[in-house]
Scaffold this motif. Structure first.
Motif, PDB file in Angstrom:
ATOM      1  N   ALA A 191      33.047  42.997  33.008  1.00 45.17           N
ATOM      2  CA  ALA A 191      32.770  43.896  33.766  1.00 45.17           C
ATOM      3  C   ALA A 191      31.992  43.406  35.275  1.00 45.17           C
ATOM      4  O   ALA A 191      32.342  44.072  36.344  1.00 45.17           O
ATOM      5  N   ARG A 192      31.617  42.457  35.315  1.00 41.59           N
ATOM      6  CA  ARG A 192      31.165  41.789  36.294  1.00 41.59           C
ATOM      7  C   ARG A 192      31.888  40.423  37.132  1.00 41.59           C
ATOM      8  O   ARG A 192      31.591  39.698  38.181  1.00 41.59           O
ATOM      9  N   SER A 193      33.242  40.542  36.523  1.00 40.48           N
ATOM     10  CA  SER A 193      34.061  39.672  37.397  1.00 40.48           C
ATOM     11  C   SER A 193      34.990  40.478  38.571  1.00 40.48           C
ATOM     12  O   SER A 193      34.795  41.711  38.816  1.00 40.48           O
ATOM     13  N   PRO A 194      35.854  39.505  39.427  1.00 46.92           N
ATOM     14  CA  PRO A 194      36.620  40.283  40.345  1.00 46.92           C
ATOM     15  C   PRO A 194      37.430  41.209  39.785  1.00 46.92           C
ATOM     16  O   PRO A 194      37.637  42.334  40.446  1.00 46.92           O
ATOM     17  N   PHE A 195      38.020  40.953  38.370  1.00 46.02           N
ATOM     18  CA  PHE A 195      38.879  42.038  37.739  1.00 46.02           C
ATOM     19  C   PHE A 195      38.046  43.553  37.600  1.00 46.02           C
ATOM     20  O   PHE A 195      38.454  44.439  37.796  1.00 46.02           O
ATOM     21  N   GLY A 196      36.539  43.184  37.213  1.00 50.53           N
ATOM     22  CA  GLY A 196      35.826  44.429  37.134  1.00 50.53           C
ATOM     23  C   GLY A 196      35.549  45.085  38.439  1.00 50.53           C
ATOM     24  O   GLY A 196      35.275  46.258  38.432  1.00 50.53           O
ATOM     25  N   ASP A 197      35.308  44.434  39.562  1.00 52.31           N
ATOM     26  CA  ASP A 197      34.997  45.082  40.770  1.00 52.31           C
ATOM     27  C   ASP A 197      36.496  45.832  41.166  1.00 52.31           C
ATOM     28  O   ASP A 197      36.040  46.834  41.609  1.00 52.31           O
ATOM     29  N   ALA A 198      37.457  45.113  40.844  1.00 53.89           N
ATOM     30  CA  ALA A 198      38.858  46.120  41.270  1.00 53.89           C
ATOM     31  C   ALA A 198      38.579  47.358  40.395  1.00 53.89           C
ATOM     32  O   ALA A 198      39.039  48.285  40.797  1.00 53.89           O
ATOM     33  N   LEU A 199      38.408  47.197  39.099  1.00 55.31           N
ATOM     34  CA  LEU A 199      38.372  48.307  38.199  1.00 55.31           C
ATOM     35  C   LEU A 199      37.324  49.526  38.898  1.00 55.31           C
ATOM     36  O   LEU A 199      37.584  50.655  38.780  1.00 55.31           O
TER      37      LEU A 199
END
Length: 322
Positions: A191-199
């Motif tokens: 949730a706090r990764s760049p992937f989470g930012d994209a979500l």
């Protein structure tokens, strides 16, 4: 914003994160020590709280982080539970085999159904997940040779660690707690990764993210499969805790209660989802018998109160006070 103000904001954020870290450590210490002071029934109830807290966290990854409200998430929770129980009976109950099988089957079920659901949005997504949940529940009810049908999957042995069965409520609780912490940490990192930012960007403005070059359907599909896998882990923990799986564990009621837990805790807040799940489990399982069967009524009143008084849930109340 002035230079002084811009330097104060990061300092304030760092200070709050430091407090949050110490609070998390304190909570872990209390949870780890709980079986030393609680009766077996209370320890078992706390184990159930952790099981459904992990389930709620996996659902919050869809609802709060990505903006995909689901009414069929119990399909992956129940699939993982049935798979873990079947493997424990017919293959081995040695950890982490049932855990990995539950995670794999939950992720696989999500992968098989997610490629359709993530192409929809809003009410259509909600109805598709509801239909998938009901379909999986019907399969569990009719596939008696594997699931036990309406009688449920019984005779599941206790999970084993290093060849020793965890028959004691305290040992089972510590096993559930360890897996819960690992599962929560995984979702927290995602949730706090760049992937989470994209979500979160997809949640807030999907057309803009698509215009920026993001394959939004692929991102939603990936998080859908991940959430299904984590829900499968929670299902395998349910097997370790109660050593029984029934069709009720795959049904609409469980999905709706966990969605209620996410709303009460505050969508997008992982620890809020845990608080909401704890409230649901305690009211339904612990206080329900003392309320003359009016536990669901109490949960309904709490839900209405939260919607009107705390639109952002318990997590929103804490943010507002801070």
């Amino acid at each position: 914003m002035t230079a002084v103000e811009s330097s104060v904001v990061p300092t304030e954020v760092v200070r709050r994160r430091g407090y949050g870290r110490w609070v998390a450590i304190a909570v872990l210490v209390v949870l780890a020590a709980a079986p030393l002071f609680l009766a077996p029934f209370a320890t078992t109830t706390l184990s159930r709280v952790l099981v459904f807290a992990l389930f709620a966290v996996s659902l919050d990854l869809l609802v709060g982080v990505t903006g995909l409200p689901s009414l069929g998430h119990a399909a992956y929770f129940g699939s993982g539970a049935y798979a873990a129980g079947w493997v424990s009976i017919h293959v081995t109950a040695e950890a982490p085999v049932p855990l990995l099988v539950g995670a794999g089957v939950g992720a696989l079920a999500a992968a098989l159904t997610g490629w359709i659901t993530v192409r929809s949005a809003g009410v259509f997504f909600l109805m598709l997940t509801l239909a998938i949940g009901e379909l999986v529940g019907q399969v569990a009810n009719t596939w008696e040779s594997v699931t036990g049908g309406a009688n449920g999957l019984t005779g599941i042995p206790a999970v084993r660690v290093a060849g020793e069965p965890l028959a004691n409520a305290g040992f089972t609780y510590w096993y559930v707690l360890l897996v819960f912490v690992l599962g929560f940490a995984l979702v927290w990192v995602v949730a706090r990764s760049p992937f989470g930012d994209a979500l979160r960007g997809i949640r807030d403005n999907e057309p803009r993210m698509r215009a920026l070059g993001y394959s939004t359907s692929l991102y939603k599909y990936a998080v859908f499969v991940l959430a299904g896998g984590v829900a499968g882990v929670a299902g395998s923990l349910l097997v370790a805790q109660q050593r029984l799986v029934s069709t009720a564990d795959v049904g609409f009621l469980i999905s709706s209660l966990m969605l209620l837990a996410v709303v009460i805790g505050g969508a997008g807040s992982l620890w809020g989802a845990c608080l909401g799940a704890a409230l649901v489990v305690v009211v339904r399982d612990a206080l329900g018998p003392t309320l003359d069967g009016h536990g669901p009524l109490v949960l309904g009143v709490v839900f209405v109160a939260v919607v009107y008084l705390l639109p952002r849930g318990a997590a929103g109340l804490l943010r507002r006070r801070s």
